[in-house]
Every structure is written in C-alpha cells, then in structure tokens.
Design a protein around this motif. Structure first.
Motif, PDB file in Angstrom:
ATOM      1  N   SER A  36      44.718  13.401  56.369  1.00 37.37           N
ATOM      2  CA  SER A  36      46.029  14.021  56.168  1.00 37.37           C
ATOM      3  C   SER A  36      46.100  15.490  56.589  1.00 37.37           C
ATOM      4  O   SER A  36      47.107  15.889  57.214  1.00 37.37           O
ATOM      5  N   PRO A  37      45.094  16.354  56.297  1.00 40.93           N
ATOM      6  CA  PRO A  37      45.207  17.732  56.785  1.00 40.93           C
ATOM      7  C   PRO A  37      45.268  17.830  58.306  1.00 40.93           C
ATOM      8  O   PRO A  37      45.949  18.697  58.854  1.00 40.93           O
ATOM      9  N   LEU A  38      44.548  16.947  59.008  1.00 43.19           N
ATOM     10  CA  LEU A  38      44.613  16.947  60.467  1.00 43.19           C
ATOM     11  C   LEU A  38      46.009  16.567  60.938  1.00 43.19           C
ATOM     12  O   LEU A  38      46.547  17.161  61.889  1.00 43.19           O
ATOM     13  N   VAL A  39      46.606  15.572  60.271  1.00 45.59           N
ATOM     14  CA  VAL A  39      47.954  15.140  60.650  1.00 45.59           C
ATOM     15  C   VAL A  39      48.964  16.241  60.357  1.00 45.59           C
ATOM     16  O   VAL A  39      49.855  16.524  61.169  1.00 45.59           O
ATOM     17  N   VAL A  40      48.830  16.905  59.207  1.00 44.99           N
ATOM     18  CA  VAL A  40      49.736  18.010  58.863  1.00 44.99           C
ATOM     19  C   VAL A  40      49.629  19.124  59.894  1.00 44.99           C
ATOM     20  O   VAL A  40      50.645  19.646  60.385  1.00 44.99           O
TER      21      VAL A  40
ATOM     22  N   VAL B  53      54.814   4.795  48.935  1.00 41.33           N
ATOM     23  CA  VAL B  53      54.043   3.863  49.760  1.00 41.33           C
ATOM     24  C   VAL B  53      52.606   4.358  49.919  1.00 41.33           C
ATOM     25  O   VAL B  53      51.656   3.572  49.909  1.00 41.33           O
ATOM     26  N   SER B  54      52.429   5.686  50.055  1.00 38.29           N
ATOM     27  CA  SER B  54      51.091   6.246  50.146  1.00 38.29           C
ATOM     28  C   SER B  54      50.283   5.942  48.885  1.00 38.29           C
ATOM     29  O   SER B  54      49.104   5.573  48.951  1.00 38.29           O
ATOM     30  N   THR B  55      50.922   6.080  47.717  1.00 34.53           N
ATOM     31  CA  THR B  55      50.244   5.822  46.445  1.00 34.53           C
ATOM     32  C   THR B  55      49.813   4.367  46.331  1.00 34.53           C
ATOM     33  O   THR B  55      48.680   4.068  45.931  1.00 34.53           O
TER      34      THR B  55
ATOM     35  N   LEU C   6      43.840   0.595  54.652  1.00 33.02           N
ATOM     36  CA  LEU C   6      44.837   1.001  53.655  1.00 33.02           C
ATOM     37  C   LEU C   6      44.702   2.484  53.332  1.00 33.02           C
ATOM     38  O   LEU C   6      45.705   3.199  53.183  1.00 33.02           O
ATOM     39  N   ALA C   7      43.472   2.974  53.225  1.00 37.34           N
ATOM     40  CA  ALA C   7      43.248   4.396  52.956  1.00 37.34           C
ATOM     41  C   ALA C   7      43.746   5.256  54.108  1.00 37.34           C
ATOM     42  O   ALA C   7      44.303   6.337  53.899  1.00 37.34           O
ATOM     43  N   LEU C   8      43.533   4.784  55.335  1.00 37.28           N
ATOM     44  CA  LEU C   8      44.023   5.519  56.503  1.00 37.28           C
ATOM     45  C   LEU C   8      45.540   5.598  56.494  1.00 37.28           C
ATOM     46  O   LEU C   8      46.130   6.653  56.775  1.00 37.28           O
ATOM     47  N   ALA C   9      46.192   4.491  56.163  1.00 38.03           N
ATOM     48  CA  ALA C   9      47.650   4.496  56.058  1.00 38.03           C
ATOM     49  C   ALA C   9      48.110   5.448  54.956  1.00 38.03           C
ATOM     50  O   ALA C   9      49.088   6.196  55.121  1.00 38.03           O
ATOM     51  N   ALA C  10      47.386   5.447  53.827  1.00 38.16           N
ATOM     52  CA  ALA C  10      47.732   6.341  52.724  1.00 38.16           C
ATOM     53  C   ALA C  10      47.640   7.802  53.149  1.00 38.16           C
ATOM     54  O   ALA C  10      48.508   8.617  52.818  1.00 38.16           O
TER      55      ALA C  10
ATOM     56  N   THR D 158      47.862   9.095  56.220  1.00 41.13           N
ATOM     57  CA  THR D 158      48.907   9.439  57.192  1.00 41.13           C
ATOM     58  C   THR D 158      50.254   9.627  56.503  1.00 41.13           C
ATOM     59  O   THR D 158      50.985  10.586  56.784  1.00 41.13           O
ATOM     60  N   LEU D 159      50.582   8.723  55.598  1.00 41.39           N
ATOM     61  CA  LEU D 159      51.846   8.826  54.876  1.00 41.39           C
ATOM     62  C   LEU D 159      51.861  10.048  53.963  1.00 41.39           C
ATOM     63  O   LEU D 159      52.906  10.701  53.796  1.00 41.39           O
ATOM     64  N   TYR D 160      50.709  10.373  53.378  1.00 37.43           N
ATOM     65  CA  TYR D 160      50.650  11.555  52.513  1.00 37.43           C
ATOM     66  C   TYR D 160      50.873  12.836  53.317  1.00 37.43           C
ATOM     67  O   TYR D 160      51.506  13.779  52.836  1.00 37.43           O
ATOM     68  N   ALA D 161      50.377  12.865  54.538  1.00 35.30           N
ATOM     69  CA  ALA D 161      50.614  14.029  55.396  1.00 35.30           C
ATOM     70  C   ALA D 161      52.111  14.205  55.660  1.00 35.30           C
ATOM     71  O   ALA D 161      52.643  15.328  55.617  1.00 35.30           O
ATOM     72  N   LEU D 162      52.812  13.110  55.922  1.00 37.03           N
ATOM     73  CA  LEU D 162      54.256  13.181  56.140  1.00 37.03           C
ATOM     74  C   LEU D 162      54.980  13.615  54.864  1.00 37.03           C
ATOM     75  O   LEU D 162      55.978  14.339  54.919  1.00 37.03           O
ATOM     76  N   TYR D 163      54.469  13.190  53.713  1.00 34.22           N
ATOM     77  CA  TYR D 163      55.029  13.629  52.431  1.00 34.22           C
ATOM     78  C   TYR D 163      54.877  15.144  52.263  1.00 34.22           C
ATOM     79  O   TYR D 163      55.803  15.832  51.810  1.00 34.22           O
ATOM     80  N   LEU D 164      53.716  15.678  52.619  1.00 31.02           N
ATOM     81  CA  LEU D 164      53.494  17.117  52.509  1.00 31.02           C
ATOM     82  C   LEU D 164      54.436  17.889  53.427  1.00 31.02           C
ATOM     83  O   LEU D 164      54.969  18.946  53.065  1.00 31.02           O
TER      84      LEU D 164
END
Length: 315
Positions: free
Chosen positions: A130-134, A106-108, A178-182, A184-190
């Motif tokens: 994403s690094p902030l979310v991680v 979904v992030s992609t 959309l980039a913001l959603a990407a 956030t989701l990428y942070a959860l993926y990491l």
C-alpha cells in the motif's frame, strides 16, 4: 499542488495551512504532528487483526467483519448525535465519503479473509504494498510532489518487510492474493482520506466509514451467522473500539501531512504485528526478522529527519 489535486485543495505555503476549495474545513500543514498521530494508529491496528484472526477460527469472516463495523458504528452513533447537529451530518463530498467507506470495507474483508488462511505477519507484509501504491498514485490523484528520497525510503521499508517475511512460493496462494487486494484497496482508501481532509470534521468522516460497513454487512451477515457466546461478544465489541480509535488517528494524521510523506510510516505496523504474533500465536521473531524491523524503523526516521530539514515537500 498541481494537476487533479488542485481542484480539491490548495496549499497556502506562507501560512502553513490548507483550505478546501469549498471552504468547508481547514487542514493544518504540520508533518511532524501528522507522523506522531499516524504511528500510534499503526501500533494499535494489529491488535484488531489479531482478534479478528482468533475469531475467524470460530465464525465466518463476514461475521467478524460485521462485528468490526457494527461495534464501530454503535460506539460512534451516540457521540455523533451529542456533538453534531443533524445538518452537520451531511458532508460536502458525500459520494467520496461513501467511496472511501466502501474501499475500506472491501479491504477489511479481504484482509480478514487472508489472515484466516495464512499467518498474520505474512499477510501484513503483503499488505505493505500500500505505501508503494500511495506514493505512485499521489502525484496523479492528489497533486503531491514525490521526490527521490521519499521513494527511496518507501522502497527500503518494503525491503525490510520482505526480510522479515522472506517470501516463498506460498506467497502466490489464495490468501496472498487476498492480502494483495487488501493492500491495494487500502492505498486507495488512504488517498481518498487525504482528498477528504478538511471537507468534514474527522468524527463525521469516521462515522461514514462505520455506517457504510455496518449497513452493507448487515445485509450479508444473516446468511453466515453463528450465535456468539459472551466471550466472543466481548472480542467482537473490542474490534469496533480499536477500529474507531485507530482510524480517527489516521484521519487526523492525513489532515496534517501529505499521503506520500506518511506512507513509509505505515511500515511501523509490522513492529506491533510481530508482538501480537508472538503473544497470541507463538510466532517468535528470528534474527533476520529483527534486522528487517530495524530497516523498517530506520526508513521512517530518515523521512522524518529529511522533512524537518527540508524547506519544501517532495524532498
């Protein structure tokens, strides 16, 4: 580690090795090696983004996303069948493997959609949330200790990214959301990648990433399909090759270093994104962009120095 993260993984500080609770795998605690694997991963991923942006002008975002995953899957399948027995293809944490694959999928799609609507560098800068979310979630989801210096490095790196882009009102467009959603989701993926570290061989985890995306997008892509020419087929195949190599390096890096340590190094991706933007789309960085890039690089170097001179994580 403490809290929720303890159930998945316990850190043996004396030996410098982490073992999964199930005993399915072993995770080497080697922050420097993790960093040296993660930075090359961040360097090659923007190549995939540039190709995806180019293809999105000629075909649907769903078809571009499908190409990225299907080619990734086609490259990995024969390798997996040769190197692993059928029993090894069943991971110890199948649900988390599927969730991780779904998060990246979904992030992609969100990111490819975003870069079809806005400049690559702008979209990437937003994804750098994403690094902030991680860093914010790793104490709760991974049980990692995050100290003031790591927080400071992440924030400084984010400031550097903002200097590069100098966001304005256009940041609130549909592409930006959309980039913001990407991001956030990428942070959860990491975070899911770190939770899976040691539970399965890296190639198996990479295989499930490709499998989830290839299966789900194959159900959708017939509705948006445009028959590609030979040149487009070549670009579509390259998406999968770059994705396979890049995410293999990410998996190996997260087996060796905490997520919150690697997070600031994600900003190094902006360096290659700047190069790709110039060579492919003619977007030449100005004076302020180079200042921002310097800040991004400095924040990562600072964390590396602190990690090597500190006796404990979370310094």
């Amino acid at each position: 580690m403490a809290g929720k993260g303890r159930s998945a993984m316990t850190l043996q500080r004396g030996t410098g090795t982490e073992f999964t609770a199930s005993g399915a795998g072993q995770v080497e605690s080697s922050p420097l090696k993790g960093i040296l694997l993660y930075i090359p991963a961040m360097a090659i991923v923007p190549l995939m983004d540039g190709i995806a942006k180019h293809l999105s002008t000629e075909m649907s975002v769903m078809q571009v996303s499908w190409a990225r995953y299907f080619a990734h899957f086609a490259i990995l399948l024969p390798i997996i069948l040769i190197k692993h027995r059928p029993a090894q293809l069943i991971p110890s944490q199948p649900i988390l493997q599927l969730v991780r694959g779904g998060l990246l999928l979904v992030s992609t799609v969100c990111f490819f959609w975003a870069i079809s609507l806005m400049p690559l560098a702008d979209a990437l800068a937003i994804v750098f949330v994403s690094p902030l979310v991680v860093t914010a979630l790793s104490p709760w989801l991974l049980g990692e200790t995050v100290g003031l210096r790591r927080w400071s490095a992440v924030v400084v790196g984010f400031i550097g990214a903002c200097i590069i882009i100098r966001p304005g009102p256009e940041m609130f467009s549909s592409g930006a959301l959309l980039a913001l959603a990407a991001g956030t989701l990428y942070a959860l993926y990491l975070i899911a990648t770190r939770r899976l570290a040691g539970s399965a061989p890296p190639m198996i985890t990479l295989f499930y990433t490709a499998l989830v995306g290839a299966l789900l997008l194959s159900l959708i892509v017939p509705f948006t399909w445009t028959t590609p020419n030979l040149e487009q087929i070549g670009w579509m195949a390259s998406l999968g090759l770059i994705a396979a190599v890049g995410h293999f390096l990410v998996i190996k890096a997260f087996q060796m270093a905490p997520a919150s340590l690697l997070a600031p190094y994600g900003y190094s991706e902006i360096v290659m994104a700047t190069v790709v933007g110039y060579l492919i789309f003619g977007d030449f960085p100005d004076y302020w962009s180079w200042i921002g890039v310097s800040i991004v690089i400095a924040s990562g170097i600072y964390v590396s120095i602190r990690e090597r001179t500190s006796s404990t994580f979370g310094a």
